[in-house]
Scaffold this motif. Structure first.
Motif, PDB file in Angstrom:
ATOM      1  N   ASN A 188       7.653   9.754   0.754  1.00  0.00           N
ATOM      2  CA  ASN A 188       6.669  10.263  -0.196  1.00  0.00           C
ATOM      3  C   ASN A 188       6.687   9.354  -1.422  1.00  0.00           C
ATOM      4  OD1 ASN A 188       5.136  11.626  -2.103  1.00  0.00           O
ATOM      5  ND2 ASN A 188       5.938  13.641  -1.562  1.00  0.00           N
ATOM      6  N   SER A 189       5.616   8.588  -1.617  1.00  0.00           N
ATOM      7  CA  SER A 189       5.574   7.602  -2.699  1.00  0.00           C
ATOM      8  C   SER A 189       5.693   8.243  -4.076  1.00  0.00           C
ATOM      9  CB  SER A 189       4.268   6.801  -2.636  1.00  0.00           C
ATOM     10  OG  SER A 189       4.250   5.954  -1.522  1.00  0.00           O
ATOM     11  N   LEU A 190       5.341   9.524  -4.216  1.00  0.00           N
ATOM     12  CA  LEU A 190       5.275  10.147  -5.535  1.00  0.00           C
ATOM     13  C   LEU A 190       6.592  10.754  -6.002  1.00  0.00           C
ATOM     14  CD1 LEU A 190       1.765  11.878  -5.355  1.00  0.00           C
ATOM     15  CD2 LEU A 190       2.367   9.659  -6.351  1.00  0.00           C
ATOM     16  N   VAL A 191       7.506  11.041  -5.098  1.00  0.00           N
ATOM     17  CA  VAL A 191       8.774  11.644  -5.509  1.00  0.00           C
ATOM     18  C   VAL A 191       9.634  10.583  -6.180  1.00  0.00           C
ATOM     19  CG1 VAL A 191       8.654  13.312  -3.621  1.00  0.00           C
ATOM     20  CG2 VAL A 191       9.976  11.198  -3.335  1.00  0.00           C
ATOM     21  N   PRO A 192      10.689  10.968  -6.876  1.00  0.00           N
ATOM     22  CA  PRO A 192      11.588   9.968  -7.451  1.00  0.00           C
ATOM     23  C   PRO A 192      12.083   8.994  -6.390  1.00  0.00           C
ATOM     24  CG  PRO A 192      12.107  12.134  -8.331  1.00  0.00           C
ATOM     25  CD  PRO A 192      11.087  12.351  -7.252  1.00  0.00           C
ATOM     26  N   ASP A 221       0.872  -1.172   0.000  1.00  0.00           N
ATOM     27  CA  ASP A 221       0.000   0.000   0.000  1.00  0.00           C
ATOM     28  C   ASP A 221       0.911   1.225   0.000  1.00  0.00           C
ATOM     29  OD1 ASP A 221      -1.718   2.092   0.365  1.00  0.00           O
ATOM     30  OD2 ASP A 221      -2.807   1.232   2.057  1.00  0.00           O
ATOM     31  N   PRO A 222       1.013   1.946  -1.123  1.00  0.00           N
ATOM     32  CA  PRO A 222       1.916   3.098  -1.196  1.00  0.00           C
ATOM     33  C   PRO A 222       1.363   4.367  -0.563  1.00  0.00           C
ATOM     34  CG  PRO A 222       0.820   2.796  -3.294  1.00  0.00           C
ATOM     35  CD  PRO A 222       0.363   1.672  -2.412  1.00  0.00           C
ATOM     36  N   ALA A 223       0.156   4.300  -0.035  1.00  0.00           N
ATOM     37  CA  ALA A 223      -0.424   5.422   0.724  1.00  0.00           C
ATOM     38  C   ALA A 223      -1.106   4.804   1.937  1.00  0.00           C
ATOM     39  CB  ALA A 223      -1.413   6.199  -0.131  1.00  0.00           C
ATOM     40  N   CYS A 224      -0.311   4.124   2.770  1.00  0.00           N
ATOM     41  CA  CYS A 224      -0.873   3.182   3.746  1.00  0.00           C
ATOM     42  C   CYS A 224      -1.566   3.836   4.934  1.00  0.00           C
ATOM     43  CB  CYS A 224       0.210   2.225   4.243  1.00  0.00           C
ATOM     44  SG  CYS A 224       1.486   2.981   5.280  1.00  0.00           S
ATOM     45  N   ARG A 229       1.950   5.470 -10.568  1.00  0.00           N
ATOM     46  CA  ARG A 229       3.002   4.908  -9.718  1.00  0.00           C
ATOM     47  C   ARG A 229       2.650   3.481  -9.305  1.00  0.00           C
ATOM     48  NH1 ARG A 229       7.384   6.880  -7.099  1.00  0.00           N
ATOM     49  NH2 ARG A 229       7.802   7.369  -9.278  1.00  0.00           N
ATOM     50  N   CYS A 230       1.394   3.243  -8.981  1.00  0.00           N
ATOM     51  CA  CYS A 230       0.975   1.897  -8.576  1.00  0.00           C
ATOM     52  C   CYS A 230       1.142   0.900  -9.726  1.00  0.00           C
ATOM     53  CB  CYS A 230      -0.478   1.902  -8.118  1.00  0.00           C
ATOM     54  SG  CYS A 230      -0.748   2.706  -6.528  1.00  0.00           S
ATOM     55  N   THR A 267      -3.113  16.398  -9.868  1.00  0.00           N
ATOM     56  CA  THR A 267      -3.632  15.936  -8.580  1.00  0.00           C
ATOM     57  C   THR A 267      -2.923  14.643  -8.185  1.00  0.00           C
ATOM     58  OG1 THR A 267      -5.432  14.767  -9.683  1.00  0.00           O
ATOM     59  CG2 THR A 267      -5.889  16.996  -8.903  1.00  0.00           C
ATOM     60  N   PRO A 268      -2.675  14.437  -6.894  1.00  0.00           N
ATOM     61  CA  PRO A 268      -1.909  13.256  -6.473  1.00  0.00           C
ATOM     62  C   PRO A 268      -2.591  11.943  -6.813  1.00  0.00           C
ATOM     63  CG  PRO A 268      -2.787  14.442  -4.571  1.00  0.00           C
ATOM     64  CD  PRO A 268      -2.987  15.319  -5.754  1.00  0.00           C
ATOM     65  N   GLN A 269      -3.942  11.898  -6.812  1.00  0.00           N
ATOM     66  CA  GLN A 269      -4.589  10.613  -7.087  1.00  0.00           C
ATOM     67  C   GLN A 269      -4.309  10.126  -8.496  1.00  0.00           C
ATOM     68  OE1 GLN A 269      -6.319  13.432  -6.437  1.00  0.00           O
ATOM     69  NE2 GLN A 269      -8.242  13.553  -7.579  1.00  0.00           N
ATOM     70  N   ILE A 270      -4.128  11.050  -9.443  1.00  0.00           N
ATOM     71  CA  ILE A 270      -3.797  10.669 -10.823  1.00  0.00           C
ATOM     72  C   ILE A 270      -2.386  10.088 -10.868  1.00  0.00           C
ATOM     73  CG2 ILE A 270      -3.434  11.525 -13.149  1.00  0.00           C
ATOM     74  CD1 ILE A 270      -6.371  11.378 -12.335  1.00  0.00           C
ATOM     75  N   LEU A 271      -1.444  10.744 -10.216  1.00  0.00           N
ATOM     76  CA  LEU A 271      -0.065  10.253 -10.206  1.00  0.00           C
ATOM     77  C   LEU A 271       0.039   8.924  -9.474  1.00  0.00           C
ATOM     78  CD1 LEU A 271       1.903  13.569  -9.514  1.00  0.00           C
ATOM     79  CD2 LEU A 271       1.275  12.533 -11.709  1.00  0.00           C
ATOM     80  N   PHE A 272      -0.771   8.743  -8.416  1.00  0.00           N
ATOM     81  CA  PHE A 272      -0.735   7.483  -7.675  1.00  0.00           C
ATOM     82  C   PHE A 272      -1.116   6.302  -8.563  1.00  0.00           C
ATOM     83  CE2 PHE A 272      -0.389   9.393  -3.398  1.00  0.00           C
ATOM     84  CZ  PHE A 272       0.408   8.429  -2.795  1.00  0.00           C
ATOM     85  N   ILE A 273      -2.075   6.491  -9.461  1.00  0.00           N
ATOM     86  CA  ILE A 273      -2.475   5.396 -10.346  1.00  0.00           C
ATOM     87  C   ILE A 273      -1.280   4.947 -11.191  1.00  0.00           C
ATOM     88  CG2 ILE A 273      -3.916   4.765 -12.311  1.00  0.00           C
ATOM     89  CD1 ILE A 273      -6.090   6.590 -11.148  1.00  0.00           C
TER      90      ILE A 273
END
Length: 519
Positions: A408-412, A331-334, A487-488, A479-485
């Motif tokens: 931070n799951s979204l950063v490099p 879970d990358p946003a646990c 990244r996941c 938006t972060p939710q778009i990037l999370f998809i």
């Protein structure tokens, strides 16, 4: 034996609408709020946690005490009366419980009246959310009342409260009610601390003191996590704070040297009094999990999209992605760990199935469960408090806390700490279960972060007007939710499954080498 004790109690399923079956007597009674929230739960605790025989307890018909000493008739009904035997006589009454008054002050006043007008010398007030324990003293013609940490178990004296040996501790099936009482007491009474997050941190500190004490006290030795009847609260607090210093060393991946127990002495003693008779490490895991969520939930409503994912949602996502016994799960946003705990439950169910089939001994079963927790579960959250909560949650249930990272799951990913980079890699995971932060007001604007993602670039209509094509320009924001998809999907193996909550909907996605599809 009293007539009440001989009753076979039917289940609530047999009660008509608007009724509840009284736990002690088996009589159907109106399902009033105080009955559902206070009387029935505490009556059950008297039997299951404190060990009192049902025959020693009177709920229905209610026991009555006089309104005034001069009265001939008894007019005050007692919610729960506990006797030293099964004859239910005035001279054998020693404990009364008041549940009708919802307010602590009114409840105490009513309880003191009951104690003055009866032979009882112990009293409990509870409204289902808080509890108060009193002892009556009579000397020189005066009646006084002292708050005590708890009531004695069946067969104990009042003086024995808090003198538990490790082998005396027992699991409970109703830890949720105890945790709810603790939280509400602290919210109303803790000095200098009113916000949910600091309170949640403090209760975590004390829970780990309790667990440390259970694990590192000999079975025949008196526990450290205790509060005696006449013991000064300052002494209780000093002993617990000393224990917490050992906790910080033992659980250095959950706590650091800046963590302190900052509650006032009376609040510490209250928490200890509520928990001291129970053995948390021997409680059913779901019992501990439910209780933990009861306390921690209110602290997790932040301004950055964090919130506690409801259990029914985590259960649905698990049912959609169906983790297998060898799957690596992320879970990358646990957040507080709800999805990881749900995945762990599913994997442990599979371990149990295999253990039953192969007739493993209990030691082998538990060893395999611990291995699964350690090697197959990973979680990331950028919020230090939430990642600490997730570690604590996993540690309470068994283990796996070493797979939780504050990043931070979204950063490099090159910007993560070494341990996180070693444990979380692109294309490594069979299953992702997550509920990332969402909202139009949340925007990622850092160009280095956006440049990693196809969805962090600007897009334009393709030549010919059919579809879109990516440009070499980085978007101003996303938006972060778009990037999370994205990244996941990068973190999933080919053939991996993702269950993701998007706003109020759950979506299951399977990744292949060339495409992604819902299923």
């Amino acid at each position: 034996m009293s007539e009440q004790a001989a009753v076979t109690v039917p289940s609530d399923d047999e009660a008509p609408d608007g009724k509840v079956v009284d736990y002690i007597s088996g009589i159907q009674v109106p399902a009033k709020p105080e009955e559902l929230l206070a009387v029935q739960p505490f009556a059950r605790q008297l039997v299951e946690d404190y060990g009192y025989p049902k025959g020693h307890i009177r709920t229905r018909p209610q026991w009555h005490v006089k309104a005034r000493p001069s009265d001939r008739a008894k007019t005050y009904p007692v919610d729960i009366a506990v006797f030293s035997g099964d004859q239910h006589r005035d001279e054998d009454l020693f404990l009364v419980v008041e549940c009708k008054k919802p307010d602590r002050r009114d409840g105490r006043d009513q309880l003191e009246d009951y104690l003055r007008l009866s032979r009882a010398y112990l009293g409990v007030w509870t409204n289902g959310d808080e509890r108060l324990f009193l002892r009556k003293r009579e000397a020189n013609g005066k009646v006084t009342f002292d708050e005590i940490p708890n009531i004695p178990r069946y067969g104990q004296r009042v003086e024995d409260i808090g003198l538990f040996k490790r082998e005396d501790l027992r699991p409970t099936h109703n830890l949720k009610a105890v945790f709810r009482s603790i939280r509400n007491y602290l919210a109303a009474n803790a000095v200098g601390m009113t916000r949910d997050e600091p309170l949640a941190q403090q209760i975590m500190n004390l829970i780990f003191c309790k667990i440390y004490d259970e694990r590192f006290t000999r079975r025949d030795a008196v526990v450290t996590f205790r509060a005696g009847v006449d013991e000064p609260v300052a002494d209780v607090a000093a002993r617990v704070k000393e224990s917490f210093a050992h906790v910080v060393k033992q659980y250095s991946d959950v706590f650091d040297d800046t963590d302190k127990i900052e509650l006032d002495d009376r609040s510490i003693a209250y928490v200890v009094g509520e928990l001291q008779q129970y053995c948390l490490i021997e409680c059913e895991r779901d019992v501990v999990g439910d209780a933990f969520e009861t306390f921690i939930g209110p602290s997790l409503k932040g301004g950055q999209g964090q919130f506690f994912t409801p259990r029914n949602v985590t259960h649905l996502v698990r049912a959609l992605v169906r983790p297998k016994i060898q799957d690596m799960v992320l879970d990358p946003a646990c957040g507080s760990g709800g999805f990881l705990v749900e995945a762990l439950r599913g994997l442990w169910d599979l371990v149990d199935d295999r253990a039953d089939e192969l007739q493993w001994p209990d030691s082998e079963r538990e060893s395999e469960k611990q291995k699964v927790a350690i090697r197959q579960l990973r979680g990331i959250d950028k919020d230090e408090f939430l990642s600490k909560v997730a570690k604590a949650y996993m540690a309470l249930l068994g283990d796996g806390r070493g797979g939780i990272f504050c990043e931070n799951s979204l950063v490099p990913m090159r910007d993560w700490g070494l341990k996180a980079r070693q444990e979380v890699s692109v294309g490594e995971f069979d299953v992702i279960m997550t509920n990332p932060p969402f909202g139009q007001k949340l925007k990622v604007t850092e160009r280095t972060t956006l440049a990693q993602y196809d969805l962090g670039s600007k897009w334009r209509k393709a030549k010919g007007g059919v579809g879109y094509e990516k440009t070499d320009k980085v978007a101003d924001s996303q938006t972060p939710q778009i990037l999370f998809i994205e990244r996941c999907l990068d973190l999933l193996k080919d053939g991996g499954r993702m269950g993701i909550v998007r706003r109020s909907r759950c979506c299951a996605i399977r990744r292949t080498a060339t495409s992604c599809s819902t299923y």
